[in-house]
Design an enzyme around this catalytic site. Structure first.
Site, PDB file in Angstrom:
ATOM      1  N   THR A  41       0.842  -1.190   0.000  1.00 27.90           N
ATOM      2  CA  THR A  41       0.000   0.000   0.000  1.00 27.90           C
ATOM      3  C   THR A  41       0.881   1.246   0.000  1.00 27.90           C
ATOM      4  O   THR A  41       1.904   1.285   0.687  1.00 27.90           O
ATOM      5  CB  THR A  41      -0.909   0.010   1.238  1.00 27.90           C
ATOM      6  OG1 THR A  41      -1.717  -1.172   1.225  1.00 27.90           O
ATOM      7  CG2 THR A  41      -1.807   1.226   1.262  1.00 27.90           C
ATOM      8  N   GLY A  99       6.967  -0.141  -0.102  1.00 26.38           N
ATOM      9  CA  GLY A  99       7.864   0.974   0.174  1.00 26.38           C
ATOM     10  C   GLY A  99       8.285   0.988   1.626  1.00 26.38           C
ATOM     11  O   GLY A  99       7.678   0.350   2.478  1.00 26.38           O
ATOM     12  N   GLY A 112       4.762   1.903   6.196  1.00 31.35           N
ATOM     13  CA  GLY A 112       3.324   1.850   6.328  1.00 31.35           C
ATOM     14  C   GLY A 112       2.701   3.063   6.977  1.00 31.35           C
ATOM     15  O   GLY A 112       1.729   2.948   7.714  1.00 31.35           O
ATOM     16  N   GLU A 120      -0.759  -5.257   6.471  1.00 32.51           N
ATOM     17  CA  GLU A 120       0.563  -5.299   5.846  1.00 32.51           C
ATOM     18  C   GLU A 120       1.492  -6.240   6.599  1.00 32.51           C
ATOM     19  O   GLU A 120       2.203  -7.048   5.995  1.00 32.51           O
ATOM     20  CB  GLU A 120       1.158  -3.889   5.804  1.00 32.51           C
ATOM     21  CG  GLU A 120       0.494  -2.974   4.806  1.00 32.51           C
ATOM     22  CD  GLU A 120       1.036  -1.565   4.838  1.00 32.51           C
ATOM     23  OE1 GLU A 120       0.906  -0.866   3.834  1.00 32.51           O
ATOM     24  OE2 GLU A 120       1.589  -1.161   5.873  1.00 32.51           O
TER      25      GLU A 120
END
Length: 246
Positions: A41, A99, A112, A120
């Site tokens: 995400t 990321g 996050g 996640e």
């Protein structure tokens, strides 16, 4: 620069988003047909999902199954025709790409900050290989001055936030509820919880000890430190790409 990622024969503006896209495209080169993929995400993950969708349309990838880490990623992947499932059906994930906001020299991460904490961590802890793009190299977690997130239940969140602050009082910790909009409404995660942002002025010391201490606080659901999970970090900069492996 890697072929197919960046053409240097024409002017190129090295914005943060462009660098994330370069890193994302490099990371997707690790994807093979038949894989079960954790779809992250955030900005980097969006580029990853776009690229995977493109390769599926071109027939260069086949039989991919995506496990999204948020409602937003789920909707994005569906719009691109990426087949999706979950950990109930696929408890082992071949590869996840996402990321990172901070990376220390041992490839421990904080990531996050978009707020999709629990999902996640669940997906990426099930991965055989976890690749991230790097936004900030730091000597110690919290060294960038950005927040380290903790997901907490809504019930008595102030009590939980204060316990977290006192836990890291020696590190100069400040604990703030994550809010959004002009009315500063509390940010609510996909799982209906609040986010407490922790800011540190000094090192929090042993990360595993800090992790255990946070998780033992009643009311805490999950935190955003990814310890001993990342296997590869891709750094995109104006001078090219650097790949760091554990």
């Amino acid at each position: 620069m890697e072929a197919g990622i960046l053409l240097t024969s024409s002017p190129f503006i090295f914005t943060q988003d462009n660098l994330k896209k370069i890193a994302a495209y490099k990371a997707v080169q690790y994807v093979e047909s038949g894989m079960v993929l954790g779809l992250g995400t955030g900005f980097t993950a969006k580029h990853v999902v776009d690229r995977i969708g493109e390769l599926l349309r071109q027939g260069k990838l086949k039989d991919i199954i995506g496990i999204p880490t948020s409602k937003k990623t789920h909707e994005h992947a569906l719009s691109l025709g990426i087949p999706l499932s979950d950990l109930n059906s696929h408890p082992v994930v071949d590869l996840a790409i996402d990321g990172a906001d901070e990376v220390n020299p041992f490839l421990n991460l904080v990531r996050g900050r978009g707020g999709c904490l629990l999902r996640e961590k669940m997906v990426e802890s099930a991965c055989k290989k976890f690749i991230v793009d790097e936004s900030k190299l730091v000597n110690c977690i919290g060294g960038s001055g950005l927040a380290m997130l903790v997901e907490v239940i809504q019930f008595c969140w102030k009590f939980t936030a204060e316990r977290l602050r006192r836990l890291f009082e020696e590190a100069g910790c400040v604990a703030k509820l994550r809010t959004f909009g002009e009315k500063e409404e509390p940010f609510v995660t996909d799982n209906g919880n609040f986010i407490v942002d922790l800011y540190f002025k000094r090192s929090i010391g042993d990360l595993k000890g800090a992790s255990n201490a946070i998780l033992q606080v009643a009311g805490v659901v999950e935190h955003r430190m990814f310890l001993d999970m990342a296997t590869t970090v891709i750094v995109a900069g104006e001078l090219g790409l650097t790949v760091k492996n554990k």
